[in-house]
Design an enzyme around this catalytic site. Sequence first.
Site, short mmCIF file in Angstrom:
data_model
loop_
_atom_site.label_atom_id
_atom_site.label_comp_id
_atom_site.label_asym_id
_atom_site.label_seq_id
_atom_site.Cartn_x
_atom_site.Cartn_y
_atom_site.Cartn_z
N ASP A 71 0.47 -1.58 0.46
CA ASP A 71 -0.25 -0.32 -0.28
C ASP A 71 0.73 1.24 -0.19
OD1 ASP A 71 0.97 -0.14 2.88
OD2 ASP A 71 -0.94 -0.23 3.70
N ASN A 140 -7.20 -3.40 14.36
CA ASN A 140 -8.97 -3.77 14.15
C ASN A 140 -9.00 -4.44 13.24
OD1 ASN A 140 -7.84 -2.53 11.42
ND2 ASN A 140 -9.43 -1.04 11.63
N HIS A 142 -7.44 -5.11 9.96
CA HIS A 142 -7.34 -4.27 8.85
C HIS A 142 -5.46 -6.01 8.54
CE1 HIS A 142 -4.56 -0.42 9.40
NE2 HIS A 142 -4.00 -1.98 9.51
N GLU A 147 -9.28 -2.47 5.35
CA GLU A 147 -10.49 -2.21 6.50
C GLU A 147 -11.68 -2.82 7.10
OE1 GLU A 147 -8.60 -0.70 8.84
OE2 GLU A 147 -8.02 1.83 7.67
P1 PGA Z 1 2.22 -1.67 12.37
O1 PGA Z 1 1.18 -1.57 11.71
O2 PGA Z 1 3.32 -3.36 12.38
O3 PGA Z 1 3.43 -0.10 13.08
O4 PGA Z 1 1.81 -2.17 14.09
C1 PGA Z 1 0.87 -3.19 10.91
C2 PGA Z 1 -0.81 -2.33 10.22
O5 PGA Z 1 -1.46 -1.67 10.69
O6 PGA Z 1 -0.61 -3.30 9.46
#
Ligand code: PGA
Length: 251
Positions: A71, A140, A142, A147
Amino acid sequence: MAGNIKLIVCDEAADVAKEAAALFADVIKAKPDAVIGLATGSTPEATYAELARMHKEEDLSFAKVTSFNLDEYWGLDGDHDQSYRYFMNGQLFSHVDIRTWNTHVLNGKAVNPQLECQAFEQKILSVGGLDIWLLGIGGNGHIAFNEPGSSVDSRTRLVDLTPETIAANSDGRFFKEASEVPRCALSAGIGTIREARKIVLLATGSGKAPAIAAAVEGAFTPDCPSSLLQDHPDCTFIVDREAAADLKNAG
Ligand code: PGA
């Protein structure tokens, strides 16, 4: 429902990085021109450091590897220090011998986001699909910026970020203020990700425990996008003890 997800629970976050890097190294050694998928965020940083070490000390070569990132923030160009292109250059690409032209990160400043997303999907097809894709997981549930509510067959597209994701990325680790975090992103879809031949998802820390339990032992549902990996034929979650804490059957 545990689905097909293979779970590796490590004592420490550092061991998660070593396991993940070893899986990537195995794929690249077996197929030097492997097509690998990469993720951003705090979690994979130690894995990239370990891959960079393996390149320096163990001759792991990325010279023929092609990469795709999950992304990119919509509205940031690759020189912006919070863009995912910038992150990847700093965390991995500048430390190994991957060729810049073989690294694919969606362009957050593309004139036409739909065309940018279609070109990304076409490029994946043209190189024969991904051999392995590294994922993080949001609190959450995702994966990439898919999302809750994202469909199992979603493709690369422009998406809105949820308030939780905006808050998680403005806690001082990345952006200082929520108002600085872009509201949209270009993201590979769940369908795009599921087509990778191997998937490796990493999670560390207690903040990820509910999401890991929902993804591995909860229902197969778009309410928890990572649960939509349950029927993938080759999906491994590598987590530390804290992230495994809410699992009923941590093995
Ligand atoms: P993080 O993000 O490794 O910074 O916790 C993971 C994500 O949101 O996919």
